[in-house]
Design a protein around this motif. Structure first.
Motif, PDB file in Angstrom:
ATOM      1  N   LYS A   1      -5.980   2.398  -2.695  1.00 53.99           N
ATOM      2  CA  LYS A   1      -5.519   1.078  -3.150  1.00 53.99           C
ATOM      3  C   LYS A   1      -5.916   0.802  -4.596  1.00 53.99           C
ATOM      4  CE  LYS A   1      -6.018  -0.747   1.561  1.00 53.99           C
ATOM      5  NZ  LYS A   1      -6.766   0.441   2.085  1.00 53.99           N
TER       6      LYS A   1
ATOM      7  N   GLN B   1      -5.188  -8.730  -4.285  1.00 52.94           N
ATOM      8  CA  GLN B   1      -3.742  -8.569  -4.418  1.00 52.94           C
ATOM      9  C   GLN B   1      -3.063  -9.905  -4.156  1.00 52.94           C
ATOM     10  OE1 GLN B   1      -1.160  -6.153  -1.528  1.00 52.94           O
ATOM     11  NE2 GLN B   1      -1.316  -4.779  -3.294  1.00 52.94           N
TER      12      GLN B   1
ATOM     13  N   THR C   1     -10.871  -0.522  -1.139  1.00 55.41           N
ATOM     14  CA  THR C   1     -10.025   0.589  -1.595  1.00 55.41           C
ATOM     15  C   THR C   1     -10.191   1.833  -0.746  1.00 55.41           C
ATOM     16  OG1 THR C   1     -11.707   1.404  -3.140  1.00 55.41           O
ATOM     17  CG2 THR C   1     -10.154  -0.238  -3.978  1.00 55.41           C
TER      18      THR C   1
ATOM     19  N   VAL D   1      -2.172  -9.746   8.050  1.00 56.55           N
ATOM     20  CA  VAL D   1      -1.380  -8.540   7.811  1.00 56.55           C
ATOM     21  C   VAL D   1      -0.521  -8.317   9.046  1.00 56.55           C
ATOM     22  CG1 VAL D   1      -1.409  -6.054   7.378  1.00 56.55           C
ATOM     23  CG2 VAL D   1      -3.175  -7.498   6.355  1.00 56.55           C
TER      24      VAL D   1
ATOM     25  N   LYS E   1      -8.928  -6.541  -0.438  1.00 57.20           N
ATOM     26  CA  LYS E   1      -8.797  -5.269   0.272  1.00 57.20           C
ATOM     27  C   LYS E   1      -9.838  -4.267  -0.226  1.00 57.20           C
ATOM     28  CE  LYS E   1      -3.734  -5.504   0.848  1.00 57.20           C
ATOM     29  NZ  LYS E   1      -2.464  -4.777   0.628  1.00 57.20           N
TER      30      LYS E   1
ATOM     31  N   GLU F   1       0.857  -1.184   0.000  1.00 55.52           N
ATOM     32  CA  GLU F   1       0.000   0.000   0.000  1.00 55.52           C
ATOM     33  C   GLU F   1       0.890   1.230   0.000  1.00 55.52           C
ATOM     34  OE1 GLU F   1      -2.848   0.005   3.170  1.00 55.52           O
ATOM     35  OE2 GLU F   1      -3.494  -2.050   2.801  1.00 55.52           O
TER      36      GLU F   1
ATOM     37  N   GLY G   1      -6.003  -1.175   7.876  1.00 51.61           N
ATOM     38  CA  GLY G   1      -6.243  -2.613   7.804  1.00 51.61           C
ATOM     39  C   GLY G   1      -7.700  -3.010   7.911  1.00 51.61           C
TER      40      GLY G   1
ATOM     41  N   ILE H   1      -9.921  -5.875   5.473  1.00 55.84           N
ATOM     42  CA  ILE H   1      -9.042  -6.754   4.705  1.00 55.84           C
ATOM     43  C   ILE H   1      -9.310  -8.211   5.065  1.00 55.84           C
ATOM     44  CG2 ILE H   1      -6.631  -7.458   4.412  1.00 55.84           C
ATOM     45  CD1 ILE H   1      -5.835  -4.539   4.583  1.00 55.84           C
TER      46      ILE H   1
ATOM     47  N   PHE I   1     -13.207  -2.687  -4.302  1.00 56.29           N
ATOM     48  CA  PHE I   1     -12.318  -3.686  -3.707  1.00 56.29           C
ATOM     49  C   PHE I   1     -11.267  -4.081  -4.734  1.00 56.29           C
ATOM     50  CE2 PHE I   1     -16.187  -4.110  -1.291  1.00 56.29           C
ATOM     51  CZ  PHE I   1     -15.773  -4.384   0.003  1.00 56.29           C
TER      52      PHE I   1
ATOM     53  N   ALA J   1      -7.593 -11.926   4.282  1.00 56.92           N
ATOM     54  CA  ALA J   1      -6.532 -12.751   3.702  1.00 56.92           C
ATOM     55  C   ALA J   1      -7.098 -14.126   3.400  1.00 56.92           C
ATOM     56  CB  ALA J   1      -5.357 -12.857   4.671  1.00 56.92           C
TER      57      ALA J   1
ATOM     58  N   ILE K   1      -5.258 -11.796  -1.304  1.00 51.32           N
ATOM     59  CA  ILE K   1      -5.797 -11.023  -0.193  1.00 51.32           C
ATOM     60  C   ILE K   1      -6.776 -10.010  -0.768  1.00 51.32           C
ATOM     61  CG2 ILE K   1      -3.835  -9.411  -0.233  1.00 51.32           C
ATOM     62  CD1 ILE K   1      -4.106  -9.268   2.859  1.00 51.32           C
TER      63      ILE K   1
ATOM     64  N   THR L   1      -2.124  -6.850  -8.646  1.00 47.41           N
ATOM     65  CA  THR L   1      -3.258  -6.240  -7.954  1.00 47.41           C
ATOM     66  C   THR L   1      -4.323  -5.921  -8.992  1.00 47.41           C
ATOM     67  OG1 THR L   1      -1.701  -5.192  -6.406  1.00 47.41           O
ATOM     68  CG2 THR L   1      -3.971  -4.408  -6.358  1.00 47.41           C
TER      69      THR L   1
END
Length: 463
Positions: free
Chosen positions: A295, A392, A358, A445, A356, A133, A363, A366, A389, A368, A354, A325
């Motif tokens: 992101k 990545q 935007t 993370v 995420k 990031e 964190g 998120i 979203f 994973a 993962i 990404t």
């Protein structure tokens, strides 16, 4: 956690290995975190969660990385021109901002200047640093970075090692203040200290106010009169922003565009933006800074379909530092460049991806893939489809050696927070850093929220 009685050669940190050897050879009596634990400033920020040693960056390693980060920053800033006909509003819509947020960002982008300032969050995978990031904003945290360095140097073995290898550290707050002075030069008074209000929303300030008050107090070290407050505490007699009877020259912004969806916060921002537009107030940093740190903009740089926007050197940089990404859309290109059904790709590569949002920070939101079961993963990705979203590719951080406090060395996995500022005749654009370390290589993370401990960064010497 692996603890040994003698350090092994790590894949990256020659200096970390050398420091471990010194401790093993000469002993390591005393507590390397004692001064940090005695610091009220550091305890407020990090409680008692400090690493027993610093992280190290070699000189040439750092030069290469800072060069790459400045290239990425320049590419992010150029996105409106390269892909959206010069329209900041169009870019804001493309990354998923609401129309009200996009309007505020576009409005702010018409005032003042915007110079490089940001924090890159990176893992090192054994071959190089990978950018997870890029937080481009004034609301970065990290103003205590140099305090961690200074506290760790109270430990004699580290002080001796740093002196012998001619290592250095940067004062991140100093870089922030210099950037603020440059961006808001028209509002910096001559002949007296500028009055700078460090401002967050009413709701956020109720939580982070104590830390922002420390921040405001530390500004005095740089000739600035700092006041910490929330948006609701600012009044505007005769159109001039005033806090506690003091007329404000610059607002150091800690609120984010995501905070301004609240109608009350948006209303409190209105007279502030009006004062900025009339030239009576500096805003640091402009709201559009958040747009380039979104992101989703990294996904735009990463996307195979946009490679014709960049020259060979820019592409080499992106290939070196950016993990795959992509926006969560029904069709996308996979890491090999082939068009695929993204949901099927996500199902088949769950443990290497993962998810995420935007538009959130810290964190939040998120997921994973390797931390949830297949049903939840598929549901989360499907729910994110066509929304704000990104997916990545997982970066697996390599282990780094750290003193374990008992005469040995333990392996930790680091999330590097490295700060960027404007380059100059005597400035290479590196503004210091800190690390968060975890003993768990599979944590979603590496962050304070997931139990990491924090340490400082020294740089210099050979790679």
């Amino acid at each position: 956690m692996t603890t040994t009685t003698s350090p092994h050669t790590p894949p990256r940190s020659r200096l970390g290995h050398a420091y471990g050897e010194q401790l093993a050879r000469n002993g390591s009596a005393g507590n390397p975190t004692a001064a940090a634990l005695e610091s009220a400033t550091l305890r407020l920020a990090y409680q008692d969660r400090f690493l027993n040693g610093p992280a190290f960056l070699g000189g040439s390693e750092l030069r290469t990385l800072v060069g790459d980060l400045h290239t990425v920053y320049g590419l992010l800033r150029s996105l409106p021109e390269r892909g959206f006909g010069g329209s900041v509003t169009a870019l804001a819509a493309a990354v998923g901002l609401e129309p009200s947020q996009a309007a505020l960002i576009t409005r702010s982008a018409r005032t003042g200047a915007l110079l490089p300032l940001g924090r890159a969050d990176l893992y090192h995978d054994g071959s190089g640093f990978k950018l997870l990031e890029f937080n481009i904003t004034s609301a970065l945290g990290g103003f205590e970075n140099a305090d961690i360095n200074r506290a760790m140097l109270a430990y004699p073995p580290l002080d001796a090692f740093v002196t012998r290898h001619r290592l250095r550290y940067e004062d991140t707050l100093g870089h922030m203040v210099r950037t603020m002075y440059a961006e808001c030069a028209a509002n910096i008074p001559a002949g007296r200290a500028p009055v700078v209000a460090v401002v967050d929303t009413v709701e956020n300030f109720a939580v982070v106010g104590p830390r922002l008050r420390v921040f405001a107090e530390k500004l005095a070290d740089f000739g600035v009169e700092g006041i910490a407050c929330d948006l609701g505490e600012i009044t505007y007699p005769n159109g001039r922003p005033t806090v506690a009877g003091r007329t404000v020259d610059v607002v150091f912004r800690y609120f984010l565009p995501e905070d301004l969806t609240d109608p009350v916060a948006a209303a409190q921002l209105e007279p502030l933006l009006t004062a900025v537009e009339r030239g009576g107030l500096g805003l640091f940093s402009r709201l559009d800074a958040e747009l380039y740190g979104n992101k989703g903009t990294l996904a735009m740089l990463s996307d195979e379909e946009h490679r014709d926007r960049y020259d060979a050197a820019e592409l080499a940089c992106l290939d070196r530092i950016l993990p795959w990404t992509r926006y969560v859309r029904p069709r996308a290109t996979d890491p090999g460049g082939s068009r695929v059904d993204l949901l099927s790709h996500a199902r088949g590569h769950q443990h290497e991806l993962i998810l995420k949002p935007t538009l959130l920070h810290g964190g939040n939101g998120i997921i994973a893939g390797w931390t949830v079961d297949p049903a939840e993963w598929e549901s989360r990705v499907a729910s994110a489809m066509d929304g704000p979203f990104v997916l990545q590719r997982r970066v697996r951080p390599t282990a780094e050696p750290f003193p374990d406090g008992a005469g040995g060395v333990r392996e930790l996995f680091l999330n590097w927070g490295l700060y960027l500022s404007a380059r100059g005749t005597e400035e290479d654009g590196y503004a210091g850093g800190f690390v968060r370390g975890s003993a768990d290589p599979a944590v979603g993370v590496v962050s304070m929220g997931s139990g990491a401990t924090v340490g400082c960064v020294f740089h210099g010497g050979d790679s």
